[in-house]
Design a protein around this motif. Structure first.
Motif, PDB file in Angstrom:
ATOM      1  N   ALA A  67      15.167   8.184   5.909  1.00  0.00           N
ATOM      2  CA  ALA A  67      13.877   7.692   6.385  1.00  0.00           C
ATOM      3  C   ALA A  67      13.743   6.251   5.938  1.00  0.00           C
ATOM      4  O   ALA A  67      14.494   5.778   5.080  1.00  0.00           O
ATOM      5  CB  ALA A  67      12.730   8.523   5.817  1.00  0.00           C
ATOM      6  N   GLU A  68      12.779   5.582   6.495  1.00  0.00           N
ATOM      7  CA  GLU A  68      12.421   4.254   6.024  1.00  0.00           C
ATOM      8  C   GLU A  68      11.110   4.390   5.262  1.00  0.00           C
ATOM      9  O   GLU A  68      10.208   5.107   5.681  1.00  0.00           O
ATOM     10  CB  GLU A  68      12.276   3.287   7.197  1.00  0.00           C
ATOM     11  CG  GLU A  68      13.590   3.026   7.892  1.00  0.00           C
ATOM     12  CD  GLU A  68      13.459   2.074   9.061  1.00  0.00           C
ATOM     13  OE1 GLU A  68      12.467   1.310   9.117  1.00  0.00           O
ATOM     14  OE2 GLU A  68      14.349   2.095   9.923  1.00  0.00           O
ATOM     15  N   ARG A  69      11.058   3.698   4.119  1.00  0.00           N
ATOM     16  CA  ARG A  69       9.843   3.734   3.305  1.00  0.00           C
ATOM     17  C   ARG A  69       9.866   2.477   2.445  1.00  0.00           C
ATOM     18  O   ARG A  69      10.734   2.337   1.583  1.00  0.00           O
ATOM     19  CB  ARG A  69       9.815   4.998   2.457  1.00  0.00           C
ATOM     20  CG  ARG A  69       8.570   5.131   1.612  1.00  0.00           C
ATOM     21  CD  ARG A  69       8.452   6.478   0.951  1.00  0.00           C
ATOM     22  NE  ARG A  69       9.593   6.784   0.104  1.00  0.00           N
ATOM     23  CZ  ARG A  69       9.766   7.933  -0.517  1.00  0.00           C
ATOM     24  NH1 ARG A  69       8.888   8.892  -0.399  1.00  0.00           N
ATOM     25  NH2 ARG A  69      10.823   8.137  -1.273  1.00  0.00           N
ATOM     26  N   PRO A  70       8.914   1.577   2.641  1.00  0.00           N
ATOM     27  CA  PRO A  70       8.941   0.319   1.892  1.00  0.00           C
ATOM     28  C   PRO A  70       8.734   0.492   0.380  1.00  0.00           C
ATOM     29  O   PRO A  70       9.235  -0.298  -0.401  1.00  0.00           O
ATOM     30  CB  PRO A  70       7.805  -0.501   2.509  1.00  0.00           C
ATOM     31  CG  PRO A  70       6.957   0.476   3.242  1.00  0.00           C
ATOM     32  CD  PRO A  70       7.826   1.641   3.596  1.00  0.00           C
ATOM     33  N   GLY A  71       8.047   1.507  -0.034  1.00  0.00           N
ATOM     34  CA  GLY A  71       7.835   1.775  -1.457  1.00  0.00           C
ATOM     35  C   GLY A  71       8.209   3.208  -1.742  1.00  0.00           C
ATOM     36  O   GLY A  71       9.194   3.706  -1.220  1.00  0.00           O
ATOM     37  N   SER A  72       7.393   3.882  -2.536  1.00  0.00           N
ATOM     38  CA  SER A  72       7.679   5.283  -2.849  1.00  0.00           C
ATOM     39  C   SER A  72       6.580   6.230  -2.402  1.00  0.00           C
ATOM     40  O   SER A  72       6.622   7.409  -2.696  1.00  0.00           O
ATOM     41  CB  SER A  72       7.926   5.428  -4.354  1.00  0.00           C
ATOM     42  OG  SER A  72       9.163   4.836  -4.683  1.00  0.00           O
ATOM     43  N   LEU A  73       5.577   5.715  -1.693  1.00  0.00           N
ATOM     44  CA  LEU A  73       4.498   6.580  -1.228  1.00  0.00           C
ATOM     45  C   LEU A  73       4.932   7.335   0.027  1.00  0.00           C
ATOM     46  O   LEU A  73       5.411   6.735   0.991  1.00  0.00           O
ATOM     47  CB  LEU A  73       3.237   5.770  -0.929  1.00  0.00           C
ATOM     48  CG  LEU A  73       2.531   5.151  -2.132  1.00  0.00           C
ATOM     49  CD1 LEU A  73       1.336   4.321  -1.676  1.00  0.00           C
ATOM     50  CD2 LEU A  73       2.100   6.238  -3.106  1.00  0.00           C
ATOM     51  N   ASP A  74       4.763   8.638   0.006  1.00  0.00           N
ATOM     52  CA  ASP A  74       5.145   9.460   1.156  1.00  0.00           C
ATOM     53  C   ASP A  74       4.373   9.079   2.412  1.00  0.00           C
ATOM     54  O   ASP A  74       4.883   9.237   3.522  1.00  0.00           O
ATOM     55  CB  ASP A  74       4.929  10.938   0.847  1.00  0.00           C
ATOM     56  CG  ASP A  74       5.989  11.499  -0.080  1.00  0.00           C
ATOM     57  OD1 ASP A  74       7.024  10.823  -0.280  1.00  0.00           O
ATOM     58  OD2 ASP A  74       5.794  12.616  -0.595  1.00  0.00           O
ATOM     59  N   ALA A  75       3.172   8.555   2.257  1.00  0.00           N
ATOM     60  CA  ALA A  75       2.368   8.167   3.413  1.00  0.00           C
ATOM     61  C   ALA A  75       3.017   7.030   4.198  1.00  0.00           C
ATOM     62  O   ALA A  75       2.698   6.826   5.375  1.00  0.00           O
ATOM     63  CB  ALA A  75       0.971   7.757   2.961  1.00  0.00           C
ATOM     64  N   ASP A  76       3.948   6.319   3.577  1.00  0.00           N
ATOM     65  CA  ASP A  76       4.593   5.175   4.224  1.00  0.00           C
ATOM     66  C   ASP A  76       5.923   5.517   4.890  1.00  0.00           C
ATOM     67  O   ASP A  76       6.636   4.624   5.353  1.00  0.00           O
ATOM     68  CB  ASP A  76       4.819   4.057   3.198  1.00  0.00           C
ATOM     69  CG  ASP A  76       3.510   3.504   2.648  1.00  0.00           C
ATOM     70  OD1 ASP A  76       2.483   3.588   3.357  1.00  0.00           O
ATOM     71  OD2 ASP A  76       3.523   2.990   1.520  1.00  0.00           O
TER      72      ASP A  76
END
Length: 157
Positions: A67-76
């Protein structure tokens, strides 16, 4: 291969990826909860943690392979790609309960995995409170109380 339960997160955090270990963030309650459920010792090494899970017949994985995720928040999370659960369950036939580490893991499962599984696969899905430090709605003790269901399900059979 003799796992009785499966615990699923979403996808590893940046810190976990850097460490090469699940739940590497020091404030994540996952490993302290596992220690309380399956051991009397605390502060165990990562190897000891994974040994605890193996002995308890608990498999640990993520809903997503990528997946792509800029930080570590699952919402992102964007661009999710699910893991191969058809193959997983073919190789882990004793798994009957799937625990989700939070509502996002469950939601990703429902959107990207559940419809791909063979008919007749008898699984009991259970959503647990996230062990993430971002989930401040429950204390660690409150999370532990809910997570006792993992120990109970692993002991069945």
């Amino acid at each position: 291969p003799d796992a009785r339960v499966l615990i699923l997160g979403t996808v590893p955090s940046r810190r976990s990826l850097e460490a090469g270990e699940y739940y590497a963030h020091p404030r994540n309650a996952f490993w302290p909860i596992i220690e309380r459920l399956f051991s009397r010792k605390t502060g165990l090494s990562y190897g000891a943690h994974t040994s605890l899970l193996l002995e308890a017949k608990v498999a640990l994985w993520d809903v997503l392979h990528a997946a792509e995720r800029p930080g570590s928040l699952d919402a992102d999370i964007t661009a999710p790609v699910a893991n191969d659960f058809v193959g997983f369950f073919e190789g882990h036939r004793a798994v009957r309960t799937v625990f989700f580490n939070g509502t996002t893991a469950r939601s990703l499962w429902e959107r990207h995995v559940a419809h791909t599984l063979p008919a007749g696969l008898d699984l009991r899905p259970v959503t647990l409170p996230s062990t993430s430090p971002a989930n401040a709605a429950l204390t660690r003790e409150g999370k532990l109380a809910a997570w006792r269901a993992v120990r109970d399900a692993a002991a069945e059979g």
